[in-house]
Every structure is written in C-alpha cells, then in structure tokens.
Design a protein around this motif. Structure first.
Motif, PDB file in Angstrom:
ATOM      1  N   HIS A  74      -1.197  -2.063  -5.166  1.00 29.80           N
ATOM      2  CA  HIS A  74      -2.044  -1.757  -4.024  1.00 29.80           C
ATOM      3  C   HIS A  74      -2.247  -0.262  -3.802  1.00 29.80           C
ATOM      4  O   HIS A  74      -2.618   0.152  -2.711  1.00 29.80           O
ATOM      5  N   ARG A  75      -2.056   0.508  -4.841  1.00 30.16           N
ATOM      6  CA  ARG A  75      -2.319   1.943  -4.789  1.00 30.16           C
ATOM      7  C   ARG A  75      -3.843   2.140  -4.732  1.00 30.16           C
ATOM      8  O   ARG A  75      -4.577   1.512  -5.463  1.00 30.16           O
ATOM      9  N   ASP A  76      -4.290   3.011  -3.869  1.00 31.37           N
ATOM     10  CA  ASP A  76      -5.719   3.334  -3.753  1.00 31.37           C
ATOM     11  C   ASP A  76      -6.567   2.081  -3.565  1.00 31.37           C
ATOM     12  O   ASP A  76      -7.544   1.859  -4.270  1.00 31.37           O
ATOM     13  N   MET A  77      -6.214   1.262  -2.604  1.00 32.44           N
ATOM     14  CA  MET A  77      -6.887  -0.022  -2.399  1.00 32.44           C
ATOM     15  C   MET A  77      -7.812  -0.041  -1.186  1.00 32.44           C
ATOM     16  O   MET A  77      -8.214  -1.099  -0.752  1.00 32.44           O
ATOM     17  N   SER A  78      -8.150   1.077  -0.622  1.00 39.16           N
ATOM     18  CA  SER A  78      -8.935   1.063   0.607  1.00 39.16           C
ATOM     19  C   SER A  78     -10.221   0.256   0.421  1.00 39.16           C
ATOM     20  O   SER A  78     -10.953   0.430  -0.541  1.00 39.16           O
ATOM     21  N   GLY A  79     -10.425  -0.680   1.350  1.00 36.92           N
ATOM     22  CA  GLY A  79     -11.628  -1.496   1.323  1.00 36.92           C
ATOM     23  C   GLY A  79     -11.588  -2.677   0.372  1.00 36.92           C
ATOM     24  O   GLY A  79     -12.587  -3.369   0.222  1.00 36.92           O
ATOM     25  N   ARG A  80     -10.455  -2.932  -0.270  1.00 34.60           N
ATOM     26  CA  ARG A  80     -10.349  -4.067  -1.202  1.00 34.60           C
ATOM     27  C   ARG A  80      -9.321  -5.055  -0.693  1.00 34.60           C
ATOM     28  O   ARG A  80      -8.390  -4.706   0.013  1.00 34.60           O
ATOM     29  N   ALA A 111       0.819  -1.213   0.000  1.00 37.40           N
ATOM     30  CA  ALA A 111       0.000   0.000   0.000  1.00 37.40           C
ATOM     31  C   ALA A 111       0.854   1.264   0.000  1.00 37.40           C
ATOM     32  O   ALA A 111       0.486   2.270  -0.595  1.00 37.40           O
ATOM     33  N   ASP A 112       2.003   1.217   0.666  1.00 37.24           N
ATOM     34  CA  ASP A 112       2.877   2.393   0.761  1.00 37.24           C
ATOM     35  C   ASP A 112       4.136   2.237  -0.089  1.00 37.24           C
ATOM     36  O   ASP A 112       5.163   2.846   0.194  1.00 37.24           O
TER      37      ASP A 112
END
Length: 159
Positions: A80-86, A54-55
């Motif tokens: 995993h860029r912009d993956m919130s909730g996935r 993610a980071d």
C-alpha cells in the motif's frame, strides 16, 4: 491484510503465512486480535514477504529491520505504498497477474465481487496453461488407462 489473504490464498495458487517479530497478539486499530503463526526467527523459506498498510514502513520499521537482519532472502513488498486514490485490493490483483496470469487475477477479482477492474494494470501471461493443461492431460491419461484395462483385463473374461 485481507488484500493479501483473500486474493492469494483463495486463488489456490499461493500458500499464505502470517509472520510477526514476537509471539504476542497484535491488536489492530479497531480492536481485532491477530496471532501470527510464525515468528521471524522460525519462518519457513518464503518467495516474498508482503507488508500491508499505508504507513507500514514507518509503523513497522523495527520489524522490517529485524526481517532484513534475520537472513531471510524473501523480497519485501510494500503493498500500500503510494496508494492515494486506489482501493486496497488493487496491488494484490496486479501482483497476482504478474505471479500467475491475467485470467487468475481477473477471476480473483470476480470471486471477491470486485467490479471496478477497468483501472487495474494487469500485466503477465494472458492464460494459465498449467491450470487447464494438467487436468486435460490427466483426463486423457485416465481414458487411456481405462481403455487398456477394458481391453486387457475385462475383454479377456468376455471371450
């Protein structure tokens, strides 16, 4: 990392390689030691470079800069860029559908016992003609060769 390795390598459609900037073990947050097979300076030609985490863009900024300056033309994909909730596997299944076909991506999800596939955005060819056409063609060719051998070589000995 398992998102990339479990999905692509196990599908039998893609060769996956590990790459790092230095020839030292990478220690994960939970103490797992990872050793990359290649370093940026000696990696073979790649179609794409998958960067996981993610980071990843901030934590590996120096490595990404080194990759971009190394002359490697492989496109960087930040899974995993912009993956919130996935779930972490979602981008791998979606990219596999684009790269190969939707059925291969669905089979990869099934093989990994990933049951929540309704939310996946699988785009790509609906069916792999190569995966089924080549074995069928080889089967027909094998039957023709066997028939030829039977008629020409074995058939002569009987009569």
């Amino acid at each position: 990392m398992s998102a990339a390795f479990d999905t692509y390598a196990a599908s039998g459609t893609t060769t996956t390689l590990t790459v790092s900037s230095k020839n030292v073990a990478i220690v994960t947050k939970h103490g797992l030691n990872l050793v990359a097979r290649y370093q940026t300076k000696d990696v073979p030609t790649l179609a794409k470079m998958i960067v996981v985490g993610a980071d990843a863009e901030s934590e590996a900024a120096e490595d990404i800069k080194q990759w971009n300056n190394s002359g490697n033309s492989a496109k960087l994909m930040f899974f995993h860029r912009d993956m919130s909730g996935r779930f972490a596997m979602d981008p791998a299944f979606e990219d596999l559908a684009k790269q190969e076909d939707i059925q291969t991506a669905k089979f990869a999800a099934k093989r990994l016992e990933y049951r929540a596939t309704d939310h996946l955005k699988l785009e790509g060819r609906p069916f792999s003609f190569e995966a089924f056409g080549i074995p069928i063609l080889l089967g027909i060719l094998s039957l023709l060769v066997a028939r030829f051998i039977d008629k020409r070589l074995i058939g002569r000995k009987k009569g």
